[in-house]
Design a protein around this motif. Structure first.
Motif, PDB file in Angstrom:
ATOM      1  N   ALA A 368       0.816  -1.216   0.000  1.00 27.27           N
ATOM      2  CA  ALA A 368       0.000   0.000   0.000  1.00 27.27           C
ATOM      3  C   ALA A 368       0.852   1.270   0.000  1.00 27.27           C
ATOM      4  O   ALA A 368       0.309   2.376   0.122  1.00 27.27           O
ATOM      5  N   GLY A 369       2.174   1.102  -0.110  1.00 27.11           N
ATOM      6  CA  GLY A 369       3.048   2.267  -0.230  1.00 27.11           C
ATOM      7  C   GLY A 369       3.801   2.660   1.018  1.00 27.11           C
ATOM      8  O   GLY A 369       4.488   3.686   1.032  1.00 27.11           O
ATOM      9  N   PHE A 370       3.707   1.848   2.083  1.00 27.86           N
ATOM     10  CA  PHE A 370       4.420   2.147   3.322  1.00 27.86           C
ATOM     11  C   PHE A 370       5.824   1.531   3.268  1.00 27.86           C
ATOM     12  O   PHE A 370       5.974   0.314   3.134  1.00 27.86           O
ATOM     13  N   GLU A 371       6.841   2.372   3.391  1.00 27.16           N
ATOM     14  CA  GLU A 371       8.206   1.877   3.486  1.00 27.16           C
ATOM     15  C   GLU A 371       8.378   1.177   4.826  1.00 27.16           C
ATOM     16  O   GLU A 371       7.949   1.699   5.863  1.00 27.16           O
ATOM     17  N   ASP A 384      16.622   7.569   9.645  1.00 25.89           N
ATOM     18  CA  ASP A 384      15.915   8.749  10.131  1.00 25.89           C
ATOM     19  C   ASP A 384      14.493   8.722   9.559  1.00 25.89           C
ATOM     20  O   ASP A 384      14.300   8.803   8.345  1.00 25.89           O
ATOM     21  N   MET A 385      13.507   8.595  10.436  1.00 24.86           N
ATOM     22  CA  MET A 385      12.111   8.519  10.001  1.00 24.86           C
ATOM     23  C   MET A 385      11.695   9.733   9.189  1.00 24.86           C
ATOM     24  O   MET A 385      10.821   9.648   8.314  1.00 24.86           O
ATOM     25  N   HIS A 386      12.287  10.874   9.470  1.00 23.71           N
ATOM     26  CA  HIS A 386      11.901  12.113   8.801  1.00 23.71           C
ATOM     27  C   HIS A 386      12.273  12.127   7.324  1.00 23.71           C
ATOM     28  O   HIS A 386      11.838  13.001   6.571  1.00 23.71           O
ATOM     29  N   ASP A 387      13.077  11.153   6.893  1.00 17.56           N
ATOM     30  CA  ASP A 387      13.468  11.077   5.486  1.00 17.56           C
ATOM     31  C   ASP A 387      12.412  10.389   4.626  1.00 17.56           C
ATOM     32  O   ASP A 387      12.570  10.329   3.395  1.00 17.56           O
ATOM     33  N   TYR A 388      11.338   9.885   5.241  1.00 18.25           N
ATOM     34  CA  TYR A 388      10.338   9.105   4.516  1.00 18.25           C
ATOM     35  C   TYR A 388       8.969   9.772   4.608  1.00 18.25           C
ATOM     36  O   TYR A 388       8.568  10.248   5.673  1.00 18.25           O
ATOM     37  N   LYS A 389       8.256   9.794   3.490  1.00 15.38           N
ATOM     38  CA  LYS A 389       6.922  10.394   3.457  1.00 15.38           C
ATOM     39  C   LYS A 389       5.859   9.455   4.015  1.00 15.38           C
ATOM     40  O   LYS A 389       4.844   9.900   4.560  1.00 15.38           O
ATOM     41  N   LYS A 390       6.097   8.144   3.876  1.00 19.44           N
ATOM     42  CA  LYS A 390       5.109   7.168   4.312  1.00 19.44           C
ATOM     43  C   LYS A 390       5.862   5.925   4.783  1.00 19.44           C
ATOM     44  O   LYS A 390       6.660   5.358   4.019  1.00 19.44           O
ATOM     45  N   PHE A 391       5.627   5.510   6.022  1.00 19.87           N
ATOM     46  CA  PHE A 391       6.398   4.384   6.533  1.00 19.87           C
ATOM     47  C   PHE A 391       5.653   3.649   7.642  1.00 19.87           C
ATOM     48  O   PHE A 391       4.721   4.169   8.249  1.00 19.87           O
ATOM     49  N   VAL A 392       6.108   2.416   7.880  1.00 15.21           N
ATOM     50  CA  VAL A 392       5.728   1.661   9.068  1.00 15.21           C
ATOM     51  C   VAL A 392       7.019   1.234   9.755  1.00 15.21           C
ATOM     52  O   VAL A 392       7.878   0.596   9.150  1.00 15.21           O
ATOM     53  N   VAL A 393       7.177   1.641  11.008  1.00 13.13           N
ATOM     54  CA  VAL A 393       8.298   1.178  11.815  1.00 13.13           C
ATOM     55  C   VAL A 393       7.853  -0.113  12.490  1.00 13.13           C
ATOM     56  O   VAL A 393       6.818  -0.142  13.167  1.00 13.13           O
TER      57      VAL A 393
END
Length: 417
Positions: A368-371, A384-393
């Protein structure tokens, strides 16, 4: 570590499930989780006992992600600050002992320093000298440990600029509400509300209350939140606002993996939704379970049955892209849901955190587009989470899911953009 300077700048204000997170309340699981046995686990609302040294590693990565993102307050730190306030200290000690029927402990507890007292109110206190040990031999602890305190969402919930002090359904969790009410009243200076103030039988829990929009709540109705609790919120907002909506979903009462709405439905952002597909399809345990839209319009409250949560959200102007817990296979849907596979927490719009173990759910998010980011890499500074527009940690967890909750359960947002 929480600091008074930071607290004075932090106001309770949460207008959605996915606005940028500015402050959150967490609790590191302490020795209280070791103070249960197989014989007492059921009374503690657990289906299994936990191994603390593994929990410490798992939770360390979990809270480490938040410390990289936002202001984090910890319950024990705030409770210790409260215990420095003489009037609050006495009031809380007396009330906690009353709830656990151990008034004889008041003088002992009042003699402790603030940090030791805070730990005692969380971790529990075993029977004291001078009291017949046979009376307490089976339970061991006269002031019960708060086994569930690391699920900071349940006993209190930020709802817009107020804090809903939830009316817990089980006695083992009632002392949590005393702690949270005092924290938000005396430290954050927030207004607190409670369904039991209007109806002694009204019940709400934070896992069931989701803020879809500034004028719109989604609420689960099940074993923890009842119709009277939902009616309390409907009547409250009908009095205060010209228009307000509540979308409710009836939940199965068994098994325990369905105790809250956030075990089957969590917001990933303004347009993405994690859902357990049988709830949408109304199949299996969700066959016949009602979805109801409550509309408050100039003081008038009306009820309308909806086909499902997706259609209910759409009717309220929120057309969501569903991501299915466990993917498209029912077998994996059930397996992932059992260990909180639908239970995600949004740090921001399209930026979420959840258990790594639910591989089929994580794969669905990735499609669905989540890194997919690893919590260990975030905590170490490698990512760095701030480098990604859409993510799941994702964070590793074998012990934490045994407690019956996930990332959303373990977080209590205080302020969002």
């Amino acid at each position: 570590m929480s600091e008074i300077l930071d607290i004075t700048k932090t106001k309770v204000n949460v207008g959605s499930e996915y606005g940028h997170l500015n402050a959150v309340l967490l609790h590191r699981p302490g020795v209280e989780i070791e103070r249960m046995t197989p014989a007492t686990a059921n009374d503690a609302l657990y289906s299994d006992i936990l191994c603390k040294h593994i929990v410490d590693k798992e939770y360390g990565n979990f809270c480490g992600v938040f410390e990289k993102w936002t202001q984090v307050f910890y319950v024990e730190d705030l409770l210790a600050q409260l215990m420095d306030m003489p009037e609050v200290r006495k009031e809380m000690v007396v009330e906690c002992c009353r709830l656990d029927e151990c008034d004889f402990l008041v003088d002992y507890l009042m003699g402790l320093d603030s940090r030791a007292l805070a730990k005692g109110l969380i971790e529990g206190v075993d029977y004291r000298a001078g009291v017949d040990p046979e009376i307490f031999a089976e339970a061991r602890y006269t002031l019960k440990p708060l086994y569930n305190l690391f699920f900071t969402r349940d006993a209190s919930s930020s709802v817009y600029n107020e804090v809903l002090i939830n009316s817990m359904s089980f006695r083992v969790r009632q002392r949590e509400t005393v702690i949270y009410k005092s924290i938000f009243k005396h430290i954050f200076k927030a207004n607190t509300i409670c369904a039991m103030d209007a109806d002694p039988e009204g019940r709400t829990e934070g896992g069931d209350v989701q803020i879809a929009a500034p004028d719109f709540l989604c609420i689960g109705q099940g074993i923890r939140t009842n119709v009277k609790g939902i009616n309390y919120l409907a009547q409250k907002f009908a009095k205060e606002r010209k228009q307000f909506r509540i979308l409710t979903q009836e939940l199965p009462h068994h098994p325990d993996s369905f105790i809250h709405l956030d075990m089957v439905h969590t917001f990933l952002g303004a347009h993405d939704l994690m859902v357990y597909k049988p709830m949408i399809d109304k199949t299996g345990l969700f066959a016949g379970k009602a979805t109801t839209l409550i509309t408050c319009d100039n003081g008038k409250i009306t009820y309308k049955e909806m086909p499902n949560m997706l259609e209910g959200l759409k009717a309220c102007g929120m057309e969501m892209n569903p991501v299915f817990c466990g993917g498209g296979d029912l077998w994996y849907q059930d397996r992932d849901q059992w260990h909180s596979g639908a239970n995600f927490f949004a740090l921001d719009d399209g930026k979420v955190i959840g258990y790594e173990r639910n591989l089929h759910t994580i794969e669905s998010l990735n499609k669905a587009g989540f890194e997919v980011l690893q919590a260990e890499d975030v905590c170490s500074g490698k990512v760095d989470m701030h480098d990604y527009k859409k993510f799941v940690v994702t964070f590793k967890a074998s012990e934490l899911p045994r407690g019956g909750g996930g990332a959303r359960c373990m977080t209590m947002p205080i302020n969002r953009d």
